[in-house]
Design an enzyme around this catalytic site. Structure first.
Site, PDB file in Angstrom:
ATOM      1  N   LYS A 158      64.209  35.419  73.604  1.00  0.00           N
ATOM      2  CA  LYS A 158      64.110  35.461  75.065  1.00  0.00           C
ATOM      3  C   LYS A 158      62.893  34.651  75.467  1.00  0.00           C
ATOM      4  CE  LYS A 158      63.857  38.599  79.035  1.00  0.00           C
ATOM      5  NZ  LYS A 158      63.734  40.009  79.478  1.00  0.00           N
ATOM      6  N   ARG A 203      64.352  37.945  89.759  1.00  0.00           N
ATOM      7  CA  ARG A 203      63.213  38.691  90.289  1.00  0.00           C
ATOM      8  C   ARG A 203      63.566  39.313  91.638  1.00  0.00           C
ATOM      9  NH1 ARG A 203      59.281  35.687  87.205  1.00  0.00           N
ATOM     10  NH2 ARG A 203      60.134  35.997  85.114  1.00  0.00           N
ATOM     11  N   ARG A 255      54.792  36.263  81.933  1.00  0.00           N
ATOM     12  CA  ARG A 255      55.114  36.999  80.699  1.00  0.00           C
ATOM     13  C   ARG A 255      54.971  36.123  79.460  1.00  0.00           C
ATOM     14  NH1 ARG A 255      59.930  39.152  84.134  1.00  0.00           N
ATOM     15  NH2 ARG A 255      59.055  41.087  84.959  1.00  0.00           N
ATOM     16  N   GLU A 278      62.111  35.469  64.719  1.00  0.00           N
ATOM     17  CA  GLU A 278      62.497  36.650  65.499  1.00  0.00           C
ATOM     18  C   GLU A 278      63.874  37.154  65.061  1.00  0.00           C
ATOM     19  OE1 GLU A 278      60.805  38.380  67.542  1.00  0.00           O
ATOM     20  OE2 GLU A 278      59.271  37.156  68.493  1.00  0.00           O
ATOM     21  N   LYS A 325      68.482  34.027  75.330  1.00  0.00           N
ATOM     22  CA  LYS A 325      68.365  34.055  76.781  1.00  0.00           C
ATOM     23  C   LYS A 325      67.180  33.173  77.180  1.00  0.00           C
ATOM     24  CE  LYS A 325      67.634  37.250  80.674  1.00  0.00           C
ATOM     25  NZ  LYS A 325      67.338  38.643  81.088  1.00  0.00           N
ATOM     26  N   SER A 368      70.344  34.043  85.885  1.00  0.00           N
ATOM     27  CA  SER A 368      70.430  33.942  87.345  1.00  0.00           C
ATOM     28  C   SER A 368      70.184  32.540  87.872  1.00  0.00           C
ATOM     29  CB  SER A 368      69.434  34.915  87.983  1.00  0.00           C
ATOM     30  OG  SER A 368      68.098  34.608  87.589  1.00  0.00           O
ATOM     31  N   TYR A 410      77.336  36.232  85.460  1.00  0.00           N
ATOM     32  CA  TYR A 410      77.640  36.830  86.760  1.00  0.00           C
ATOM     33  C   TYR A 410      79.011  36.394  87.261  1.00  0.00           C
ATOM     34  CZ  TYR A 410      72.705  37.875  86.403  1.00  0.00           C
ATOM     35  OH  TYR A 410      71.495  38.339  85.950  1.00  0.00           O
TER      36      TYR A 410
END
Length: 324
Positions: free
Chosen positions: A197, A207, A218, A234, A249, A275, A314
């Site tokens: 990610k 957001r 982040r 990872e 992602k 998004s 989506y």
């Protein structure tokens, strides 16, 4: 006529031919619909940066769960949008917290006809908007956050989640959640790990979708977009810790990572069509600059072609309707 023994165009000549030799197919059961369920609203609230996507009420979400099951989708990924937040994200742990209520509602509506997945992260629930609890210097405390993730995993499993998705990019998150679930007898709850990610600009509309309170960024825990080998590390760690499914992602800017992850593992691979990727297509289509339907299909096909077995998007319900 030129002597050409090899003419690849022969296999593109008609729609029937193209269908017959098509290498990559998408079916509804490979698609997962991310959904936002909000506390304290009386009707669905449109998300301005994501046309066609809403923050659901619990009631409107129930209808969406049924529709998703009827369309044959692979699942829904649930995010909670609470009215009140605090420094530790305590609303994520309460049985009456909005996300846990949404999970329970979904299971009551669809049972096992649709996989109910839940985002396991604190960012929607903290007043500072970070994915974990903070230490005295305002930094995200990895190990203190793991203890909360273990409790959150239990709360989601008890609410009825089939799969939980640790997404905070804390070191050891998969292992601590797996241990907590197994110790409590929830060994049948699967973990879809947010393995790679990235700290991406393409999360912008999200957001708004979760009413984020983020202060700062982040980058100290999400991956640097420039790094690929790090994602392989990872991946190895998540598999050792017990991940059942691994995820990349965002998707579109990281198709090379989807392909690399697919080559390295035999567990199912997911990718999240995020998004910002959604918003770009919708915005360009609204201006008449691109063919919306073809762009959507091409976007999801590219993610599948790269190697994703599961695509979170989506557009999942819309695509499934077309596939029918």
């Amino acid at each position: 006529m030129t002597n050409l023994p090899h003419r690849p165009r022969r296999l593109r000549a008609t729609p029937a031919t193209r269908r017959l030799v098509r290498e990559t197919h998408t079916v509804a059961s490979q698609l997962v619909l991310p959904m936002f369920v909000a506390e304290g609203i009386d009707e669905p609230r449109p998300i301005s940066s994501m046309p066609g996507v809403v923050q659901h009420t619990r009631e409107s979400a129930k209808k969406a769960y049924r529709e998703a099951a009827e369309l044959g989708l692979g699942g829904v990924m649930l995010f909670g949008v609470p009215e009140h937040k605090d420094a530790t994200g305590s609303g994520a742990l309460r049985p009456d917290g909005i996300l846990n209520l949404a999970i329970a509602d979904a299971r009551a509506e669809v049972g096992d006809d649709l996989l109910v997945m839940s985002d396991l992260c604190l960012d929607e629930f903290t007043d500072h908007g970070h994915c974990g609890v903070l230490d005295g210097q305002g930094r995200v405390d990895n190990d203190a956050t793991l203890a909360v993730y273990a409790q959150m995993g239990l709360a989601q499993a008890q609410a009825g989640a089939h799969w939980v998705g640790p997404s905070g990019m804390m070191d050891g998150q998969v292992g601590v959640v797996r241990s907590a679930l197994d110790a409590a007898g929830h060994d049948d709850v699967a973990i879809i790990a947010y393995t790679a990610k990235y700290a991406s600009a393409f999360y912008g509309p999200f957001r708004e979708a979760v009413d984020s309170s983020l202060q700062g960024d982040r980058r100290t825990y999400q991956q640097d977009p420039a790094n690929a080998r790090e994602a392989m590390r990872e991946l190895e760690l998540d598999l050792v810790e017990g991940a059942d499914v691994v995820m990349v992602k965002p998707a579109l800017g990281y198709l090379d990572l989807v392909a690399k992850v697919r080559e390295r593992t035999d567990v199912p691979v997911a990718a999240y069509n995020v998004s910002g990727e959604y918003a770009m297509v919708e915005a360009a289509a609204a201006q008449g600059w691109i063919d919306r339907d073809r762009a959507i299909e091409e976007t999801v096909t590219s993610i599948r072609r790269a190697g994703a077995d599961i695509v979170l998007t989506y557009w999942a319900a819309e695509l499934a309707s077309r596939l029918r």
